[in-house]
Design an enzyme around this catalytic site. Structure first.
Site, PDB file in Angstrom:
ATOM      1  N   GLU A 136       0.895  -1.125  -0.415  1.00  0.00           N
ATOM      2  CA  GLU A 136      -0.015  -0.331   0.396  1.00  0.00           C
ATOM      3  C   GLU A 136       1.294   1.002  -0.210  1.00  0.00           C
ATOM      4  O   GLU A 136       1.645   1.637   0.551  1.00  0.00           O
ATOM      5  CB  GLU A 136      -1.318  -0.194   1.321  1.00  0.00           C
ATOM      6  CG  GLU A 136      -2.188   1.359   0.886  1.00  0.00           C
ATOM      7  CD  GLU A 136      -2.893   0.966   2.930  1.00  0.00           C
ATOM      8  OE1 GLU A 136      -2.631   2.150   3.090  1.00  0.00           O
ATOM      9  OE2 GLU A 136      -2.663   0.081   3.245  1.00  0.00           O
ATOM     10  N   GLU A 169      -2.600  11.940   3.252  1.00  0.00           N
ATOM     11  CA  GLU A 169      -3.215  11.124   4.166  1.00  0.00           C
ATOM     12  C   GLU A 169      -3.080  12.347   4.840  1.00  0.00           C
ATOM     13  O   GLU A 169      -2.490  12.817   5.672  1.00  0.00           O
ATOM     14  CB  GLU A 169      -2.629  10.358   4.495  1.00  0.00           C
ATOM     15  CG  GLU A 169      -3.735   9.242   6.002  1.00  0.00           C
ATOM     16  CD  GLU A 169      -2.748   8.309   5.964  1.00  0.00           C
ATOM     17  OE1 GLU A 169      -3.463   7.509   6.258  1.00  0.00           O
ATOM     18  OE2 GLU A 169      -2.124   7.891   5.522  1.00  0.00           O
TER      19      GLU A 169
END
Length: 504
Positions: free
Chosen positions: A132, A137
């Site tokens: 990932e 974020e």
């Protein structure tokens, strides 16, 4: 075609690799995001208080909109939440990508207490196998003072030092054994182990420098966003590199700035990256990825900094009862472009574009098919051999039957020829009996034996065989076989095993 001369970036040492050119594979603009992304509608895998909507529902509720140049996805800012949480949107690309250059032109990112927005790529199945990559974020970004969202966020406290941050932190999440190697970048390494099973799945993270410009949150929105570029070169140089340019940055490359640019591109002139994930020993940890945008609410990552950001009460109770606090919780995207070495997406590139894991799956499937064909062939061959053996064994018996009377006897020669047990009819034979009532059927044994067999049958639940006046067996009613026992899978057996990673 654009070509750039390779430049030396100190200890970065990637001049040759950075000069490689990539071709446009996919461009998402406006409606393209809605058409070429799938809408996730399952429960939030990170335990958030969020209700992800389908495209139709998100559109009807005003959480999804687009025009010829922008795409917007948002959180419900009108209603008190219920059920599994506040309405929101999560999308993932229908196409899968591998190594290449990814450029996002972002105009606005979600902010607000309890929000957890993310732009990331991930494997589709068996996470963390396949890896990932979290590019953007954030969590609990505060809205602008005196805005609608600010006014609806009552009882805000003074945030702890460093919260909320104005610098993005990108990270990787993998299976055990993958760690960062020291490298040159403008950002700062926060954690070095990418192992998703330790440190509460923090992964290996690099925080961008905020010396000159903000790359996340309120200040990013106040400068109308900017550009995030990722060069994924895991199978080449063994690294993943990221850059950020603010909207008013005079140094942003023209091919990055121009959302319609579809020529060849390279990272040779982009300078030292903001984040340099040098992972030469982790090439098998990354396979084909989908691209994901989502706005989670509460959940693991949000809870870690909820109080530190000065947010009031508990996350779930705040998200439930303060709809106007999410007036600024939306993504506004101008364009997303993906460039690959051959200009193809991994899901349509054939075996050359597949990761090691995908190739292994194809090989295993092929082996299973071949074994199945071989097994079927051997099974049919065995049946043919059995049929031939039976035919050879029956041949003497058939010849004997042609030469004898219709009354079957049990002479020694008859036993020797076939070796079949008394009472077994061969193909084409008809049961024969003595004409005298009650006479012994030479193939079935004595009457007393038949009676005993009938008694045993009765004990097992079957009716004893009845005979008519001529001594012949009357037609017997055989009970139907009992139904197969009912069974059902448990919830655990049918539970969806897909578990995405951290930035979900």
């Amino acid at each position: 075609m654009v070509h750039y001369s390779a430049i030396l970036l100190g200890s970065f040492g990637l001049s040759t690799a950075m000069a490689q050119s990539y071709k446009i594979a996919k461009s998402y603009v406006g409606q393209g995001f809605a058409d070429d992304f799938d809408f996730y509608t399952k429960d939030d895998p990170t335990g958030g208080y969020v209700n992800y909507l389908s495209r139709a529902d998100a559109t009807s509720k005003g959480l999804l909109s687009y025009d010829s140049s922008t795409f917007t996805m948002a959180v419900d800012a009108q209603n008190v939440a219920s059920g599994r949480g506040r309405d929101s949107v999560r999308i993932s690309s229908k196409d899968r990508f591998n190594d290449g250059i990814y450029i996002l032109d972002l105009a606005h990112m979600p902010v607000g207490c309890g929000t957890w927005p993310a732009y990331w790529t991930t494997t589709e199945h068996h996470w963390p196998n396949g890896g990932e990559i979290d590019i953007l974020e954030g969590a609990n970004g505060l809205p602008a003072e005196n805005s609608t969202a600010w006014s609806a966020t009552a009882n805000l406290k003074s945030p702890s030092s460093g919260f909320p941050p104005n610098a993005d932190t990108s990270s990787l999440h993998t299976r055990p054994g993958c760690s960062l190697v020291s490298s040159t970048q403008t950002g700062m390494i926060k954690t070095t182990s990418c192992d998703s099973k330790i440190n509460n799945n923090a992964g290996c993270g690099i925080q961008y420098s905020n010396a000159t410009t903000a790359s996340i949150g309120l200040q990013l929105n106040q400068q109308n966003g900017g550009w995030y570029a990722m060069w994924r070169d895991v199978q080449g140089s063994g690294g993943i590199y990221m850059w950020f340019w603010a909207r008013n940055d005079a140094t942003v490359p023209q091919e990055v700035k121009d959302g319609s640019f579809a020529g060849d591109i390279s990272a040779a002139s982009w300078g030292v990256p903001a984040a340099n994930f040098t992972i030469p020993d982790c090439k098998k940890d990354f396979n084909d990825h989908v691209i994901v945008f989502n706005i989670a609410l509460c959940g693991d990552y949000t809870a870690a900094s909820y109080s530190a950001a000065g947010c009031p009460g508990s996350c779930a109770s705040f998200v439930l009862g303060n709809p106007l606090a999410f007036a600024d919780a939306y993504f506004k995207l101008n364009a997303l472009r993906v460039f690959t070495a051959n200009g193809q997406i991994a899901s349509k590139a054939g075996p050359e574009g597949l990761a090691t894991g995908a190739l292994a799956g194809i090989i295993v499937a092929a082996v299973i098919v071949v074994l199945g064909v071989i097994g079927a062939f051997l099974w049919r061959l065995r049946r043919k051999r059995r049929a031939a053996a039976t035919a050879r064994a029956l041949a003497p018996r058939a010849m004997n039957d042609l030469s004898t009377s219709s009354v079957v006897s049990t002479t020694d020669s008859d036993k020797d020829e076939g070796g079949y047990p008394v009472g077994v009819l061969l193909p084409g034979e008809t049961p024969t009996r003595s004409k005298a009532p009650g006479a012994r059927d030479p193939r079935r044994g004595s009457a007393s034996a038949n009676t005993k067999k009938g008694s045993k049958a009765s004990k097992k639940g079957y009716a004893a065989a009845a005979t008519n006046e001529s001594g012949h067996r009357a037609k017997q009613n055989v009970p139907a076989a009992p139904a197969n026992p009912a069974f059902a899978f448990s919830n655990n057996q049918t539970k969806d095993k897909f578990r995405p990673g951290w930035a979900v």
